[in-house]
Design an enzyme around this catalytic site. Structure first.
Site, PDB file in Angstrom:
ATOM      1  N   SER A 136     -35.568  20.409   2.123  1.00 22.59           N
ATOM      2  CA  SER A 136     -36.446  19.586   2.964  1.00 22.59           C
ATOM      3  C   SER A 136     -37.466  18.870   2.087  1.00 22.59           C
ATOM      4  O   SER A 136     -37.912  19.418   1.069  1.00 22.59           O
ATOM      5  CB  SER A 136     -37.196  20.468   3.970  1.00 22.59           C
ATOM      6  OG  SER A 136     -38.172  19.709   4.642  1.00 22.59           O
ATOM      7  N   TYR A 152     -42.867  27.702   5.031  1.00 25.42           N
ATOM      8  CA  TYR A 152     -41.675  26.855   4.942  1.00 25.42           C
ATOM      9  C   TYR A 152     -41.739  25.978   3.693  1.00 25.42           C
ATOM     10  O   TYR A 152     -40.784  25.905   2.921  1.00 25.42           O
ATOM     11  CB  TYR A 152     -41.584  25.995   6.195  1.00 25.42           C
ATOM     12  CG  TYR A 152     -40.342  25.133   6.300  1.00 25.42           C
ATOM     13  CD1 TYR A 152     -39.101  25.698   6.587  1.00 25.42           C
ATOM     14  CD2 TYR A 152     -40.408  23.755   6.138  1.00 25.42           C
ATOM     15  CE1 TYR A 152     -37.967  24.902   6.708  1.00 25.42           C
ATOM     16  CE2 TYR A 152     -39.270  22.958   6.256  1.00 25.42           C
ATOM     17  CZ  TYR A 152     -38.055  23.538   6.546  1.00 25.42           C
ATOM     18  OH  TYR A 152     -36.920  22.748   6.671  1.00 25.42           O
TER      19      TYR A 152
HETATM   20  N1  LIG Z   1     -34.098  19.829  11.741  1.00 26.44           N
HETATM   21  C1  LIG Z   1     -34.808  19.189  10.826  1.00 26.44           C
HETATM   22  O1  LIG Z   1     -35.528  18.203  11.121  1.00 26.44           O
HETATM   23  C2  LIG Z   1     -34.746  19.622   9.388  1.00 26.44           C
HETATM   24  C3  LIG Z   1     -35.495  18.892   8.452  1.00 26.44           C
HETATM   25  C4  LIG Z   1     -35.439  19.273   7.120  1.00 26.44           C
HETATM   26  C5  LIG Z   1     -34.629  20.318   6.724  1.00 26.44           C
HETATM   27  N2  LIG Z   1     -33.919  21.025   7.664  1.00 26.44           N
HETATM   28  C6  LIG Z   1     -33.093  22.144   7.181  1.00 26.44           C
HETATM   29  O2  LIG Z   1     -31.795  22.034   7.717  1.00 26.44           O
HETATM   30  C7  LIG Z   1     -31.197  23.330   7.830  1.00 26.44           C
HETATM   31  C8  LIG Z   1     -30.636  23.509   9.235  1.00 26.44           C
HETATM   32  O3  LIG Z   1     -31.721  23.326  10.149  1.00 26.44           O
HETATM   33  P1  LIG Z   1     -31.500  23.073  11.715  1.00 26.44           P
HETATM   34  O4  LIG Z   1     -32.407  21.981  12.085  1.00 26.44           O
HETATM   35  O5  LIG Z   1     -30.050  22.986  12.023  1.00 26.44           O
HETATM   36  O6  LIG Z   1     -32.131  24.444  12.267  1.00 26.44           O
HETATM   37  P2  LIG Z   1     -31.754  25.324  13.548  1.00 26.44           P
HETATM   38  O7  LIG Z   1     -31.200  24.485  14.632  1.00 26.44           O
HETATM   39  O8  LIG Z   1     -32.963  26.146  13.791  1.00 26.44           O
HETATM   40  O9  LIG Z   1     -30.556  26.257  13.011  1.00 26.44           O
HETATM   41  C9  LIG Z   1     -30.824  27.175  11.983  1.00 26.44           C
HETATM   42  C10 LIG Z   1     -29.534  27.867  11.604  1.00 26.44           C
HETATM   43  O10 LIG Z   1     -29.840  28.862  10.602  1.00 26.44           O
HETATM   44  C11 LIG Z   1     -29.343  30.124  11.051  1.00 26.44           C
HETATM   45  N3  LIG Z   1     -30.128  31.253  10.576  1.00 26.44           N
HETATM   46  C12 LIG Z   1     -31.475  31.408  10.638  1.00 26.44           C
HETATM   47  N4  LIG Z   1     -31.819  32.614  10.170  1.00 26.44           N
HETATM   48  C13 LIG Z   1     -30.670  33.243   9.843  1.00 26.44           C
HETATM   49  C14 LIG Z   1     -30.368  34.530   9.322  1.00 26.44           C
HETATM   50  N5  LIG Z   1     -31.325  35.435   9.058  1.00 26.44           N
HETATM   51  N6  LIG Z   1     -29.071  34.852   9.087  1.00 26.44           N
HETATM   52  C15 LIG Z   1     -28.107  33.955   9.355  1.00 26.44           C
HETATM   53  N7  LIG Z   1     -28.310  32.738   9.850  1.00 26.44           N
HETATM   54  C16 LIG Z   1     -29.598  32.384  10.106  1.00 26.44           C
HETATM   55  C17 LIG Z   1     -29.433  30.039  12.577  1.00 26.44           C
HETATM   56  O11 LIG Z   1     -28.660  31.073  13.166  1.00 26.44           O
HETATM   57  P3  LIG Z   1     -29.092  31.762  14.588  1.00 26.44           P
HETATM   58  O12 LIG Z   1     -28.577  30.839  15.658  1.00 26.44           O
HETATM   59  O13 LIG Z   1     -28.427  33.088  14.565  1.00 26.44           O
HETATM   60  O14 LIG Z   1     -30.586  31.862  14.578  1.00 26.44           O
HETATM   61  C18 LIG Z   1     -28.906  28.622  12.788  1.00 26.44           C
HETATM   62  O15 LIG Z   1     -27.513  28.598  12.655  1.00 26.44           O
HETATM   63  C19 LIG Z   1     -32.308  24.336   7.506  1.00 26.44           C
HETATM   64  O16 LIG Z   1     -32.166  24.795   6.185  1.00 26.44           O
HETATM   65  C20 LIG Z   1     -33.582  23.510   7.649  1.00 26.44           C
HETATM   66  O17 LIG Z   1     -34.645  23.996   6.866  1.00 26.44           O
HETATM   67  C21 LIG Z   1     -33.961  20.697   8.986  1.00 26.44           C
END
Ligand SMILES: NC(=O)c1ccc[n+]([C@@H]2O[C@H](COP(=O)([O-])OP(=O)(O)OC[C@H]3O[C@@H](n4cnc5c(N)ncnc54)[C@H](OP(=O)(O)O)[C@@H]3O)[C@@H](O)[C@H]2O)c1
Length: 229
Positions: A136, A152
Site C-alpha cells: 500500500s 497498518y
Molecule cells: N482496499 C484497498 O483500498 C487497499 C488499498 C491498499 C492496499 N490494499 C491491500 O490489498 C490487500 C487486500 O485487501 P482487500 O481490500 O481485499 O481487503 P479485505 O476485503 O479486507 O480482504 C482481506 C483478505 O485478507 C484475508 N485475511 C485477513 N487476515 C487473515 C488471516 N489472519 N489469515 C488468512 N487470511 C486473512 C481475509 O480473510 P477473511 O475473510 O478470513 O478475513 C480476506 O481474504 C491487503 O493486503 C490490503 O492491505 C487494499
C-alpha cells in the site's frame, strides 16, 4: 511471459481483491491455488475459478506452516506467489493498540516472509518464479507517511523493505519480487466510496506475475507503472 500453464498461489481469496486476482489468473489459463482462512471459504473461492483450495490462518506460525505444507504437495514447482491477505488497523501514536500492532505485523509482514521462506524450494524449482506483494502507498516513504493508521502504515513499510531485500537475495535464482499498491479499492477494507474495482486492481498483479525474465525486481508499482518507495 504468460500465466497460461503456470501455477499460482493467491492468499486471501475469501473476499475483496484476492478473488479478482484469482479470476484474472484463471481467465488467462493459470492454475490457481486459492488460499483462505477457512476451509469453506477456500473451497468456495477455488470452485469459482476452477482452482484448488488451501486453508489456514496466516496470523500464526502453525497456520503458515499448514498452508505451506499443503501448497508444497499441490505444487512442487510454484511459479507465482501473491501475498494479498492483509488487515488494516487504525490508531496513531497516541492510541494505537498493542493488539493492532501485533495483528498487522503478523498478517502483513511475518506471514509474507514466513510463507516465502517455507515455499522457497518450490519457488526455486519453478522456471523463473514471480513473487507479488500487495502492499500500500500507506507504507510509502515518498508521500505515504502522513500519520494515522499507524499499525497498518508501519507494517506496509516493513513489507516493502522485505520486497526490496528479498528481490536482491533471489535475483540469482531468476525470481522477481515486486510490491504493488492496488489503488483505493472498493472492498471491506477500502469501503464503499473507493474508486477502483477489485478487477481493476488485479490487472497490476497479473502484470507483475508475468514480467519477462530479466524484468524489473525489487520495485513498487501502481497501475502497472513504477512508483517511488
Ligand atoms: N482496499 C484497498 O483500498 C487497499 C488499498 C491498499 C492496499 N490494499 C491491500 O490489498 C490487500 C487486500 O485487501 P482487500 O481490500 O481485499 O481487503 P479485505 O476485503 O479486507 O480482504 C482481506 C483478505 O485478507 C484475508 N485475511 C485477513 N487476515 C487473515 C488471516 N489472519 N489469515 C488468512 N487470511 C486473512 C481475509 O480473510 P477473511 O475473510 O478470513 O478475513 C480476506 O481474504 C491487503 O493486503 C490490503 O492491505 C487494499
Amino acid at each position: 511471459m504468460q500465466i497460461n500453464g503456470r501455477t499460482a498461489l493467491v492468499t486471501g481469496t475469501s473476499r475483496g481483491i484476492g478473488p479478482a486476482i484469482a479470476r484474472a489468473f484463471a481467465d488467462q489459463g493459470g492454475r490457481v491455488i486459492c488460499h483462505a482462512r477457512t476451509e469453506d471459504d477456500a473451497r468456495r473461492a477455488a470452485e469459482e475459478v476452477g482452482g484448488e483450495p488451501v486453508a489456514g490462518d496466516l496470523g500464526d506460525a502453525a497456520g503458515i506452516a499448514e498452508v505451506a505444507a499443503r501448497v508444497a504437495t499441490l505444487a512442487p514447482e510454484l511459479d507465482v506467489l501473491v501475498h494479498n491477505a492483509g488487515v488494516l488497523r487504525r490508531g496513531g501514536v497516541d492510541d494505537a493498540l498493542r493488539d493492532d500492532l501485533d495483528v498487522c505485523f503478523a498478517v502483513n509482514v511475518v506471514a509474507p516472509i514466513g510463507l516465502t521462506q517455507a515455499l522457497l524450494p518450490q519457488l526455486r524449482a519453478a522456471d523463473a518464479a514471480r513473487i507479488v506483494v500487495v502492499s500500500s502507498t500507506m507504507g510509502q516513504f515518498a508521500g505515504g507517511m502522513t500519520g494515522g493508521s499507524l499499525p497498518y502504515r508501519v507494517s506496509k513499510a516493513a513489507v516493502n523493505a522485505f520486497v526490496a531485500c528479498t528481490a536482491t537475495e533471489l535475483a540469482g535464482d531468476g525470481i522477481l519480487v515486486n510490491a504493488m499498491h492496488p489503488g483505493w479499492v472498493k472492498t471491506a477494507m477500502g469501503g464503499p466510496a473507493a474508486t477502483v474495482t477489485p478487477e481493476e486492481a488485479a490487472v497490476t498483479a497479473l502484470y507483475l506475475a508475468t514480467l519477462p525474465d530479466g524484468g524489473p525486481t525489487g520495485r513498487f508499482w501502481r497501475g502497472c507503472l513504477e512508483i517511488p518507495w
